[in-house]
Design an enzyme around this catalytic site. Structure first.
Site, short mmCIF file in Angstrom:
data_model
loop_
_atom_site.label_atom_id
_atom_site.label_comp_id
_atom_site.label_asym_id
_atom_site.label_seq_id
_atom_site.Cartn_x
_atom_site.Cartn_y
_atom_site.Cartn_z
N ALA A 277 0.85 -1.19 0.00
CA ALA A 277 0.00 0.00 0.00
C ALA A 277 0.89 1.24 0.00
O ALA A 277 1.73 1.42 0.89
CB ALA A 277 -0.91 -0.01 1.23
N VAL A 278 0.70 2.11 -0.99
CA VAL A 278 1.57 3.28 -1.16
C VAL A 278 0.71 4.53 -1.02
O VAL A 278 0.25 5.11 -2.01
CB VAL A 278 2.29 3.23 -2.53
N GLY A 285 1.28 12.47 6.37
CA GLY A 285 0.83 11.61 7.46
C GLY A 285 -0.63 11.24 7.29
O GLY A 285 -1.02 10.65 6.29
N ILE A 312 6.45 2.79 3.51
CA ILE A 312 5.85 1.80 2.62
C ILE A 312 6.37 0.42 3.02
O ILE A 312 7.56 0.12 2.89
CB ILE A 312 6.17 2.10 1.14
N ARG A 408 -8.65 -1.60 9.90
CA ARG A 408 -8.56 -1.29 11.33
C ARG A 408 -9.00 -2.47 12.19
O ARG A 408 -8.43 -2.72 13.26
CB ARG A 408 -9.35 -0.03 11.64
N GLN A 501 8.28 -5.51 32.38
CA GLN A 501 8.52 -5.18 33.78
C GLN A 501 8.65 -6.45 34.63
O GLN A 501 9.47 -6.51 35.55
CB GLN A 501 7.37 -4.31 34.31
N GLU A 528 -2.31 2.57 10.53
CA GLU A 528 -3.75 2.42 10.23
C GLU A 528 -4.59 3.44 11.01
O GLU A 528 -5.74 3.18 11.37
CB GLU A 528 -4.24 1.00 10.53
N ALA A 530 -3.52 6.76 13.78
CA ALA A 530 -3.02 6.90 15.15
C ALA A 530 -4.19 6.96 16.13
O ALA A 530 -5.33 7.25 15.76
CB ALA A 530 -2.17 8.17 15.27
#
Length: 551
Positions: A277-278, A285, A312, A408, A501, A528, A530
């Site tokens: 996917a380009v 952004g 990419i 997503r 941790q 995908e 932020a």
């Protein structure tokens, strides 16, 4: 029905009422005329995003209550399921009435939302109050951790023979071919070996959602979630290989001409074509309306691409690029964008970009290394005349938007797999490592972490599966997909951080696998869309409606 499951349903109803109070208060602030005002939404972004997080938390509660009810109906609701329900509901209802985390240091509280009274009403609701008092307790966390130590796991059955078989198949493949090698590949910064990619293709990874007419499995997004989750539990890069084909397959399957579908979909499904996917550019952004890469039509009807793209994934090894570019410079914003299908020669280590008109430089990254990231430069890169997706200009952004739901959801599933990997590693270390004469798991702060890691991950998982079911029914689910991705990414990062941790200083050493999982988990809240973008989509998308219904 179990008393606690009944209580969970009642608590969900009370939580939805509280969410509506938050919606109304937020709408009064940013949508005084009934429609969200862009300037006010930006001015009060924290409030809008807080509202989105609250709605996501409520949706996770509902999905988890449904999970418990299905498990009980199937005779699978036992002690571990009840403890997950208690701990998860106790924690999330407590957050809703006090402070919901949006990040490590950003908490949205009822007072700043103007909903302190509504939060107090939720806290006083008998079902919610019972969970807050009796759910996430030290006793329940210790009991859950003890069951985990005895290899008990929360119910994951679908009551669907095909889906359950898919999980078993890919869990076995991952345990055999991915997990034993992932850390070695990561440390060497190697691509996933092509022979492993070919084995994945034989299993149908790249054609899960492509219709049977074109050689795919035609199984839908829920199956895609299972495949992505199980592969990512071994290594996120294995789970992410399918994402490239998922995006390309949906772009072409939903928008392509008959000729484009016939040419590309069968080869995507069998893995003989690997796509990339380009979309992203150095200065854009998430602001895709500002894409500047040009697609220039030539006299013979073909195209030439000029411009720069970045981030990419798997670009050198890919055979097909889906390129979002501006074909109409006179039309600003989204309207001038088109999607071009650019065929390229698969590169090698020695010559990653052998074609004229394209060059690339690798971006060195902390994690997510198995496919490599590149910055690409296009200088009159040729695309055939029939490479315009759908044969129509100006539809590129709309075509891409149709893939966001599936991408997503699939990213949320990858996050679930990473979160399970963190649990696996953290629990194993807590059982094997001894301090002061006893295993780490015997210490409450360690067992607490693991109990909450599992409870939260089940909640995020069920929210993800719920979004996938909406998609499989053909329903619009941009809000649900955004919620799933928002929560699952946060939980994956939290789980990885807590598992490291538990490892203490050893977790910071590159030789320990958890160091890789931490690096891999961090990207999930960025790509995908932020987390801030997801919260914006969820908040704006539901402000003008009744609770969690769109206008």
């Amino acid at each position: 029905m179990s008393d606690w499951i009944s209580a969970a349903k009642a608590a969900c109803a009370a939580a939805k009422t509280y969410c509506e109070a938050v919606r109304a208060a937020t709408a009064a602030l940013v949508a005084p005329s009934g429609k969200a005002d862009a300037a006010l939404v930006e001015q009060h972004q924290r409030i809008v995003h807080g509202y989105a997080w609250i709605g996501t938390t409520v949706a996770a509660l509902e999905a988890t209550a449904d999970w418990a009810a299905r498990a009980e109906k199937g005779g699978r609701y036992g002690e571990v399921e009840e403890l997950v329900l208690l701990v998860g509901f106790g924690e999330y209802l407590g957050q809703l009435t006090s402070a919901v985390p949006m990040s490590q240091n950003e908490f949205v509280r009822p007072a700043e939302l103007g909903t302190a009274d509504a939060a107090a009403t939720l806290a006083a609701d008998p079902a919610a109050a019972n969970f807050i008092a009796e759910g996430n307790t030290a006793k329940n966390r210790a009991a859950l951790a003890a069951l985990l130590a005895d290899n008990a796991r929360p119910d994951e059955t679908f009551d669907d023979e095909t889906l359950d078989m898919i999980r078993e198949q890919f869990r076995a493949f991952t345990a055999d071919r991915i997990a034993p090698n992932a850390h070695k590949w990561h440390l060497a910064d190697d691509l996933i070996p092509i022979e492993v990619v070919e084995e994945m293709a034989e299993l149908g990874v790249f054609g899960v959602c492509i219709s049977e007419e074109f050689g795919g499995l035609g199984l839908g997004k829920t199956a895609m979630c299972l495949v992505s989750e199980e592969l990512s539990r071994g290594w996120i890069c294995a789970g992410s290989l399918g994402t490239r084909s998922e995006i390309a397959g949906e772009l072409i399957g939903e928008n392509g001409t008959p000729e484009q579908k016939a040419k590309y979909l069968p080869k995507l499904a069998d893995g003989s074509i690997l796509p990339t996917a380009v979309f992203t550019e150095p200065d854009t952004g998430s602001d895709l309306a500002s894409v500047r890469t040009r697609g220039v039509r030539q006299v013979d009807g073909s195209w030439q691409i000029k411009g720069a793209k970045t981030w990419i994934t798997h670009a050198a090894r890919a055979d097909l690029m889906t390129v979002l570019c501006r074909t109409d410079p006179a039309t600003p914003g989204y309207g001038g964008l088109s999607m071009l299908l650019g065929e390229k020669t698969r590169g090698s280590d020695d010559n990653p970009f052998p074609d004229a008109g394209i060059d690339g430089s690798e971006i060195e990254v902390l994690g997510y290394r198995g496919m490599k990231e590149y910055a690409l430069g296009f200088d009159d890169f040729p695309v055939a005349a029939e490479g315009l997706l759908g044969g129509v200009e100006g539809q590129g952004f709309k075509q891409l938007m149709r893939t966001f739901e599936g991408a997503r959801i699939q990213t949320a599933a990858r996050a679930i797999g990473v979160g399970w990997n963190a649990i696996d590693l953290g629990l194993k270390y807590a059982l094997e490592r001894k301090q002061f004469g006893k295993p780490l798991l015997a210490f409450p702060r360690v067992s607490d972490k693991l109990a909450l890691m599992v409870a939260e991950l089940v909640m995020a998982r069920e929210l993800t599966y719920s979004a996938a079911r909406h998609k499989d029914k053909g329903e619009r689910c941009d809000i649900e997909a955004g919620q799933a991705k928002l929560l699952a990414a946060r939980v994956a990062w939290s789980n990885a951080d807590n598992a490291l941790q538990i490892h203490g200083g050893n977790g910071y050493a590159l030789e320990y696998e958890i160091s890789r999982v931490l690096c891999d988990a961090r990207i999930l809240n960025i790509f995908e869309g932020a987390g801030e973008i997801q919260a914006q989509v969820i908040g704006r998308g539901t402000l003008q409606a009744q609770p969690w219904q769109r206008p």
